[in-house]
Design a protein around this motif. Structure first.
Motif: not given
Length: 418
Positions: A20-24, A50-58
């Motif tokens: 899923m991170l690769e898709i993001a 984690i590149p720019p314009r991607i973040d996550y909720v753990k």
């Protein structure tokens, strides 16, 4: 700026969150007008770039044992409490982020149905986001998958909530519409996108070999069980097989244990490798493509990402698939082995001699310059990204079905028609 929310199903290993991170990553690289929020319970996401314009909720971690039972991984709470906590966090993050599209991994209602409330809530809002279900090539056996999908109402969920079902696989290998008896209304939404080719190696073969102290022309074996949570048997068997191999025939070997291998198992691997001067060990690498590219043969488990790494690199592989709690890896390895894309050792037949015989077979084939078949359907990232971009750019939203979930009881869905 289009907002895409990605829900990652991740209770075992690293495969789901890595995919899923690769898709993001591919989404934000393909368009400057996309930003992505990833919802995940993976304890290892911080280890990836984690590149720019991607973040996550753990989310709090769930765990799944080899029998398929779920539980809390870290918190001292029972399963219903943990699922309720995760569901509330998911709902809050979704409301505040207000996505244009929601991409859901594997389970239409999420783990333990934790997405059911969000799906119902978002289906009623004035500007309904698009919903897309992402499935890997193989989920489990036909019998087990059909039973789960029928019991949990997943076929109906696809019809009620989802605009498309994207499959990162090829019907040439496994047509899940037929294998899992998708009804026509669900099968019509399925789009096969091909396997996900892995990103290019960050380091050259020569650079990696030099860093490992491997001669440029020396045969090299890579051994890795992926995340490593249940990979000790594979690594220990490979090390025992190498120990039984005469030193002059023993290939230079590099072992990557995986970040989720228990510490006592990793210590045992390092201890065994210390007696083999041709063997080096590391716990984790976020650049597996470079390591695979530096090797001639790789011994791995049969997870989706690992197989895609082998197929992308064109390296020869020996797969020892996991068979519990499901047979997904076994089916994938069998289908790939039938086409000559890799070699397989069944877990029931795994022994040091059987494993090293397959490894030697691959080294011999390499020495004879035997051609290795290649799988053409490796454009999954491009097709998934294109499908998602198309959906968020469409102005006209699909009319939501009048069918609504009225209530949920253990293993049952009760529908009412407006």
């Amino acid at each position: 700026m289009k907002r895409i929310l990605i829900y990652s199903h991740d209770t075992f290993g690293l495969g789901n969150v890595r995919r899923m991170l690769e898709i993001a990553r591919h989404l934000v690289a393909s368009s400057p007008e996309i930003t992505v929020l990833l919802l995940t319970g993976s304890p290892m996401l911080h280890a990836f770039r984690i590149p720019p314009r991607i973040d996550y909720v753990k989310l709090p971690c769930l765990a799944r044992d080899t029998t398929g039972r779920y539980g809390a991984r870290s918190l001292a709470v029972d399963l219903p409490e943990l699922v309720r906590l995760r569901a509330n966090l998911i709902k809050s993050a979704t409301l505040d982020f207000a996505p244009d599209l929601v991409l859901v991994d594997k389970k239409p209602f999420g783990v333990q149905d934790e997405l059911a409330g969000v799906l119902e809530m978002l289906s009623r809002v004035a500007h309904r986001p698009r919903f897309v279900l992402l499935l890997r090539d193989i989920l489990d056996s036909a019998e087990a998958t059909r039973s789960v999908w029928q019991k949990n109402g997943y076929y109906e969920a696809v019809d009620t909530y989802y605009d498309e079902v994207l499959v990162v696989g090829s019907p040439e290998i496994f047509d899940l519409r037929r294998e899992y008896a998708f009804p026509p209304f669900a099968a019509a939404k399925v789009r096969f996108c091909g396997y996900i080719a892995r990103e290019a190696a960050k380091r050259s073969r020569a650079h990696v070999r030099a860093a490992l102290g491997v001669d440029p022309h020396e045969p090299m074996l890579l051994v890795t069980p992926g995340g490593g949570e249940d990979g000790f048997r594979l690594v220990a068997t490979a090390l025992e097989g190498l120990a039984r191999t005469p030193a002059h025939r023993r290939p230079r070997t590099h072992v990557v244990c995986g970040p989720e291998m228990p510490e006592h198992h990793r210590t045992a691997v390092e201890s065994a490798a210390a007696d083999l001067p041709q063997v080096s060990v590391e716990a984790f690498s976020d650049d597996m493509m470079s390591l695979i590219g530096s090797a001639d043969v790789a011994v791995t488990m049969g997870g989706y990402n690992t197989v895609c790494e082998l197929l992308t690199s064109g390296r020869r592989g020996v797969i020892v698939p996991r068979c519990e709690p499901g047979v997904e890896q076994l089916l994938r390895a069998e289908r790939m082995a039938e086409r000559g894309l890799l070699r397989m050792v069944s877990p029931d037949a795994l022994s040091p001699s059987a494993l090293m015989a397959e490894v030697q077979h691959q080294f011999d084939a390499l020495a004879r310059s035997e051609p290795l078949p290649r799988l053409k359907a490796m454009n999954g990232l491009d097709k998934v990204s294109r499908a998602l971009r198309t959906l968020v750019d469409l102005e006209e939203q699909r009319t939501t079905s009048p069918m609504r979930i009225r209530s949920r009881r253990a293993g049952e869905i009760v529908f009412t028609v407006a």
